[in-house]
Design an enzyme around this catalytic site. Structure first.
Site, mmCIF file in Angstrom:
data_model
loop_
_atom_site.group_PDB
_atom_site.id
_atom_site.type_symbol
_atom_site.label_atom_id
_atom_site.label_comp_id
_atom_site.label_asym_id
_atom_site.label_seq_id
_atom_site.Cartn_x
_atom_site.Cartn_y
_atom_site.Cartn_z
ATOM 1 C CB THR A 1 0.317 0.235 -4.339
ATOM 2 O OG1 THR A 1 0.057 -0.416 -3.322
ATOM 3 C CG2 THR A 1 0.317 1.928 -4.116
ATOM 4 C CE1 TYR A 2 -3.892 -1.569 0.568
ATOM 5 C CE2 TYR A 2 -2.972 -2.815 -0.943
ATOM 6 C CZ TYR A 2 -3.179 -2.479 0.189
ATOM 7 O OH TYR A 2 -2.817 -3.484 1.167
ATOM 8 C CB ALA B 1 5.745 -0.207 -3.803
ATOM 9 C CB SER C 1 -0.803 0.009 1.323
ATOM 10 O OG SER C 1 -0.224 0.190 2.233
#
Length: 118
Positions: A57-58, A75, A25
């Site tokens: 991503t979120y 990430a 995230s």
């Protein structure tokens, strides 16, 4: 026909933390999420201005007022603290609607302070 359009972006955010061991995230200060209209769990693209890396991503909410931009999980290998990034979201709409659509753009300055939001 549906077109994919930029919904919102946080422009020139500064990465404040990168945590490889946290579940994926990007944590974003709730004030910044609100200013851009980005929702928790919404898909975002992150464009690293410093390195050229790009990833999807979120978003998750970081504490309001914290100025946090924290990249988590795998990430985190694509950023370092103090990198400058753009966080972008998209939406789909009919071409007719897209012609008159204006995305939300939040320009940030040092310390992830909002310089301008439109």
């Amino acid at each position: 026909m549906l077109l994919t359009m930029m919904k919102a972006k946080l422009h020139r955010a500064t990465v404040t933390q990168a945590d490889l061991d946290y579940e994926g995230s990007i944590a974003i200060d709730t004030d910044l999420l609100d200013a851009a209209g980005i929702l928790p769990n919404e898909q975002v693209d992150v464009l690293n201005i410093t390195t050229g890396a790009r990833f999807t991503t979120y978003a998750i909410a970081a504490p309001r007022g914290s100025k946090v931009i924290g990249v988590n999980g795998a990430a985190a290998r694509l950023v370092q603290k103090n990198d400058t990034v753009i966080v972008v979201t998209y939406c789909q709409m009919p071409a007719e609607e897209a012609r008159n659509y204006a995305p939300t753009v939040v320009l940030l300055e040092d310390g992830n302070r909002i310089k301008k939001a439109a």
